[in-house]
Structure formats: structure tokens, C-alpha cells
Design a protein around this motif. Structure first.
Motif, PDB file in Angstrom:
ATOM      1  N   ILE A  33      50.135  42.837  35.923  1.00  0.00           N
ATOM      2  CA  ILE A  33      51.026  43.690  36.707  1.00  0.00           C
ATOM      3  C   ILE A  33      51.801  42.804  37.677  1.00  0.00           C
ATOM      4  CG2 ILE A  33      51.176  45.594  38.353  1.00  0.00           C
ATOM      5  CD1 ILE A  33      48.433  46.535  37.218  1.00  0.00           C
ATOM      6  N   LEU A  34      53.099  43.015  37.733  1.00  0.00           N
ATOM      7  CA  LEU A  34      53.939  42.329  38.710  1.00  0.00           C
ATOM      8  C   LEU A  34      54.251  43.306  39.836  1.00  0.00           C
ATOM      9  CD1 LEU A  34      56.343  40.287  36.436  1.00  0.00           C
ATOM     10  CD2 LEU A  34      54.237  39.567  37.534  1.00  0.00           C
ATOM     11  N   TYR A  35      54.147  42.811  41.062  1.00  0.00           N
ATOM     12  CA  TYR A  35      54.323  43.621  42.261  1.00  0.00           C
ATOM     13  C   TYR A  35      55.522  43.148  43.074  1.00  0.00           C
ATOM     14  CZ  TYR A  35      49.440  45.011  41.383  1.00  0.00           C
ATOM     15  OH  TYR A  35      48.281  45.481  40.836  1.00  0.00           O
ATOM     16  N   ASP A  36      55.987  44.002  43.995  1.00  0.00           N
ATOM     17  CA  ASP A  36      57.107  43.616  44.858  1.00  0.00           C
ATOM     18  C   ASP A  36      56.644  42.895  46.122  1.00  0.00           C
ATOM     19  OD1 ASP A  36      56.130  45.758  46.337  1.00  0.00           O
ATOM     20  OD2 ASP A  36      58.097  46.688  46.629  1.00  0.00           O
ATOM     21  N   ALA A  37      55.328  42.786  46.319  1.00  0.00           N
ATOM     22  CA  ALA A  37      54.753  42.079  47.466  1.00  0.00           C
ATOM     23  C   ALA A  37      53.361  41.585  47.065  1.00  0.00           C
ATOM     24  CB  ALA A  37      54.670  43.006  48.680  1.00  0.00           C
ATOM     25  N   PRO A  38      52.803  40.648  47.811  1.00  0.00           N
ATOM     26  CA  PRO A  38      51.496  40.082  47.445  1.00  0.00           C
ATOM     27  C   PRO A  38      50.317  40.976  47.853  1.00  0.00           C
ATOM     28  CG  PRO A  38      52.337  38.956  49.372  1.00  0.00           C
ATOM     29  CD  PRO A  38      53.411  39.903  48.921  1.00  0.00           C
ATOM     30  N   SER A  39      50.197  42.134  47.203  1.00  0.00           N
ATOM     31  CA  SER A  39      49.108  43.064  47.492  1.00  0.00           C
ATOM     32  C   SER A  39      49.004  44.056  46.338  1.00  0.00           C
ATOM     33  CB  SER A  39      49.387  43.826  48.788  1.00  0.00           C
ATOM     34  OG  SER A  39      48.483  44.897  48.925  1.00  0.00           O
ATOM     35  N   THR A  40      47.769  44.451  45.999  1.00  0.00           N
ATOM     36  CA  THR A  40      47.598  45.478  44.966  1.00  0.00           C
ATOM     37  C   THR A  40      48.049  46.850  45.468  1.00  0.00           C
ATOM     38  OG1 THR A  40      45.289  45.771  45.638  1.00  0.00           O
ATOM     39  CG2 THR A  40      45.708  44.289  43.772  1.00  0.00           C
ATOM     40  N   LYS A  41      48.298  46.957  46.763  1.00  0.00           N
ATOM     41  CA  LYS A  41      48.812  48.206  47.337  1.00  0.00           C
ATOM     42  C   LYS A  41      50.341  48.247  47.341  1.00  0.00           C
ATOM     43  CE  LYS A  41      44.720  48.861  50.114  1.00  0.00           C
ATOM     44  NZ  LYS A  41      44.107  48.958  51.411  1.00  0.00           N
ATOM     45  N   ALA A  42      50.966  47.138  46.955  1.00  0.00           N
ATOM     46  CA  ALA A  42      52.427  47.073  46.902  1.00  0.00           C
ATOM     47  C   ALA A  42      52.933  47.854  45.691  1.00  0.00           C
ATOM     48  CB  ALA A  42      52.874  45.613  46.815  1.00  0.00           C
ATOM     49  N   LYS A  43      54.239  48.019  45.626  1.00  0.00           N
ATOM     50  CA  LYS A  43      54.862  48.744  44.514  1.00  0.00           C
ATOM     51  C   LYS A  43      54.694  47.933  43.231  1.00  0.00           C
ATOM     52  CE  LYS A  43      59.247  50.517  42.835  1.00  0.00           C
ATOM     53  NZ  LYS A  43      60.691  50.542  43.052  1.00  0.00           N
ATOM     54  N   ARG A  44      54.197  48.602  42.190  1.00  0.00           N
ATOM     55  CA  ARG A  44      54.076  47.975  40.869  1.00  0.00           C
ATOM     56  C   ARG A  44      55.446  47.996  40.208  1.00  0.00           C
ATOM     57  NH1 ARG A  44      48.400  50.144  38.336  1.00  0.00           N
ATOM     58  NH2 ARG A  44      47.104  49.470  40.088  1.00  0.00           N
ATOM     59  N   LEU A  45      55.903  46.822  39.800  1.00  0.00           N
ATOM     60  CA  LEU A  45      57.230  46.726  39.195  1.00  0.00           C
ATOM     61  C   LEU A  45      57.189  46.919  37.686  1.00  0.00           C
ATOM     62  CD1 LEU A  45      58.565  43.729  41.290  1.00  0.00           C
ATOM     63  CD2 LEU A  45      59.002  46.172  41.630  1.00  0.00           C
ATOM     64  N   TYR A  46      56.360  46.139  37.001  1.00  0.00           N
ATOM     65  CA  TYR A  46      56.225  46.265  35.555  1.00  0.00           C
ATOM     66  C   TYR A  46      55.074  45.396  35.063  1.00  0.00           C
ATOM     67  CZ  TYR A  46      59.289  42.112  35.774  1.00  0.00           C
ATOM     68  OH  TYR A  46      59.850  40.895  36.085  1.00  0.00           O
ATOM     69  N   LEU A  47      54.741  45.581  33.789  1.00  0.00           N
ATOM     70  CA  LEU A  47      53.724  44.759  33.122  1.00  0.00           C
ATOM     71  C   LEU A  47      54.420  43.611  32.419  1.00  0.00           C
ATOM     72  CD1 LEU A  47      51.408  47.412  31.419  1.00  0.00           C
ATOM     73  CD2 LEU A  47      50.850  45.953  33.359  1.00  0.00           C
ATOM     74  N   ILE A  48      53.759  42.480  32.403  1.00  0.00           N
ATOM     75  CA  ILE A  48      54.295  41.319  31.707  1.00  0.00           C
ATOM     76  C   ILE A  48      53.226  40.864  30.714  1.00  0.00           C
ATOM     77  CG2 ILE A  48      53.519  39.668  33.439  1.00  0.00           C
ATOM     78  CD1 ILE A  48      56.211  38.218  33.072  1.00  0.00           C
ATOM     79  N   GLY A  49      53.644  40.523  29.509  1.00  0.00           N
ATOM     80  CA  GLY A  49      52.708  40.229  28.433  1.00  0.00           C
ATOM     81  C   GLY A  49      52.094  38.841  28.468  1.00  0.00           C
ATOM     82  N   ARG A  50      51.018  38.700  27.715  1.00  0.00           N
ATOM     83  CA  ARG A  50      50.285  37.434  27.582  1.00  0.00           C
ATOM     84  C   ARG A  50      51.217  36.329  27.088  1.00  0.00           C
ATOM     85  NH1 ARG A  50      44.702  36.897  24.460  1.00  0.00           N
ATOM     86  NH2 ARG A  50      44.012  35.260  25.843  1.00  0.00           N
ATOM     87  N   ASN A  51      51.040  35.151  27.651  1.00  0.00           N
ATOM     88  CA  ASN A  51      51.766  33.916  27.299  1.00  0.00           C
ATOM     89  C   ASN A  51      53.223  33.894  27.755  1.00  0.00           C
ATOM     90  OD1 ASN A  51      49.501  32.732  26.127  1.00  0.00           O
ATOM     91  ND2 ASN A  51      49.958  33.646  24.141  1.00  0.00           N
ATOM     92  N   TYR A  52      53.670  34.940  28.444  1.00  0.00           N
ATOM     93  CA  TYR A  52      55.047  34.943  28.955  1.00  0.00           C
ATOM     94  C   TYR A  52      55.161  33.847  30.016  1.00  0.00           C
ATOM     95  CZ  TYR A  52      59.499  36.814  30.640  1.00  0.00           C
ATOM     96  OH  TYR A  52      60.823  36.969  30.975  1.00  0.00           O
ATOM     97  N   PRO A  53      56.165  32.964  29.893  1.00  0.00           N
ATOM     98  CA  PRO A  53      56.315  31.898  30.897  1.00  0.00           C
ATOM     99  C   PRO A  53      56.933  32.425  32.186  1.00  0.00           C
ATOM    100  CG  PRO A  53      58.043  31.723  29.239  1.00  0.00           C
ATOM    101  CD  PRO A  53      57.148  32.854  28.823  1.00  0.00           C
TER     102      PRO A  53
END
Length: 147
Positions: A33-53
Motif C-alpha cells: 500500500i502506498l500512502y500520502d504520508a508516513p503512517s498507516t493512518k494516512a490516506k491510502r493512495l493505491y496498491l503497487i505490485g510485487r517487483n515494481y521498481p
């Protein structure tokens, strides 16, 4: 020469000096999960797949700010990053050669957005890569993202 003039000159030299090579990693888990800030409570932006650089921008207490192939910035938990290096084809069709030369025989072609494992970067502008199906070869750095 005044202190201000020397300081301004030093700052100009620093500004014109190219930064060190960018640091890249790959997503380690099946998805992160990619977030808009460094916290699991931040807004979730999207999922990024395995091995994505991803390009490492900042590391901060268990979190890493990353840039994706589109240039978007987001935060990911550092534990979701691997030391493994991958690259992504950024042109419609990349020619992967048997040697690091334009006239070398074609090993295979890779379509845009295909992920390849990075083995090494040559000093002549090529990357030695391998595909998950076992094929390997050399691709021009200008045709991939993640280096």
C-alpha cells in the motif's frame, strides 16, 4: 572577497554539481500500500505490485518516500521494499540484444511496462537484464526506468 561572496560561490558550486546516482529498490511483497504520508493512518493512495521498481527519495523511521515510474511521490513501509533491483520497459517495444551493442543479435523483445530483473549496468549505456521466463540479454538504458 567577502564572506557572503564566498558563501554564494560555494552554494552555486553545490547547486551545479550533479547529485549522486539515484537509489532504486523493488516492492518485495505481493503488493504494498502506498500512502500520502508516513503512517498507516494516512490516506491510502493505491496498491503497487510485487517487483515494481521505485526510486528512494527519503527514508524516515520505518517508512520510505518513493517515486514511481510516473513521477508520483508516496510513502511505503520500508519493510515492503527489497534489495532486489528491477526495471520497467518505458518504450512501446524494447529490443533486448544478446550483447551490449546495437548490431548484436536480438535475444527477445519486451513490451512497455514489462518488469525485468536488473543484473548489471554497463559503462556503455546498456543494462544486462533477465526476464522471469529465463530469457536474458542487454537493453539500452534509455528504454527502461529504474536505473
Amino acid at each position: 572577497m567577502s564572506v557572503f561572496t564566498r558563501l554564494a560561490g560555494a552554494l552555486l558550486i553545490v547547486a551545479l554539481t550533479p547529485a549522486g546516482a539515484a537509489e532504486f529498490r523493488a516492492i518485495a511483497d505481493n503488493a504494498a500500500i502506498l500512502y500520502d504520508a508516513p503512517s498507516t493512518k494516512a490516506k491510502r493512495l493505491y496498491l503497487i505490485g510485487r517487483n515494481y521498481p521505485v526510486e528512494i527519495v527519503v527514508v524516515l523511521e520505518g517508512w520510505t518516500k518513493v517515486r514511481d515510474a510516473n513521477g508520483d511521490l508516496s510513502w511505503v513501509e520500508s519493510k515492503n521494499l527489497s534489495e532486489r533491483r528491477t526495471v520497467m520497459v518505458k518504450v512501446k517495444l524494447a529490443d533486448v540484444r544478446q550483447a551490449a551493442a546495437d548490431n548484436a543479435p536480438l535475444a527477445f523483445q519486451a513490451e512497455q511496462d514489462v518488469l525485468l530483473e536488473l543484473i548489471e549496468i554497463t559503462p556503455t549505456g546498456w543494462a544486462r537484464i533477465s526476464h522471469r521466463d529465463g530469457q536474458s540479454g542487454y537493453v539500452k538504458l534509455s528504454q527502461i526506468w529504474g536505473v
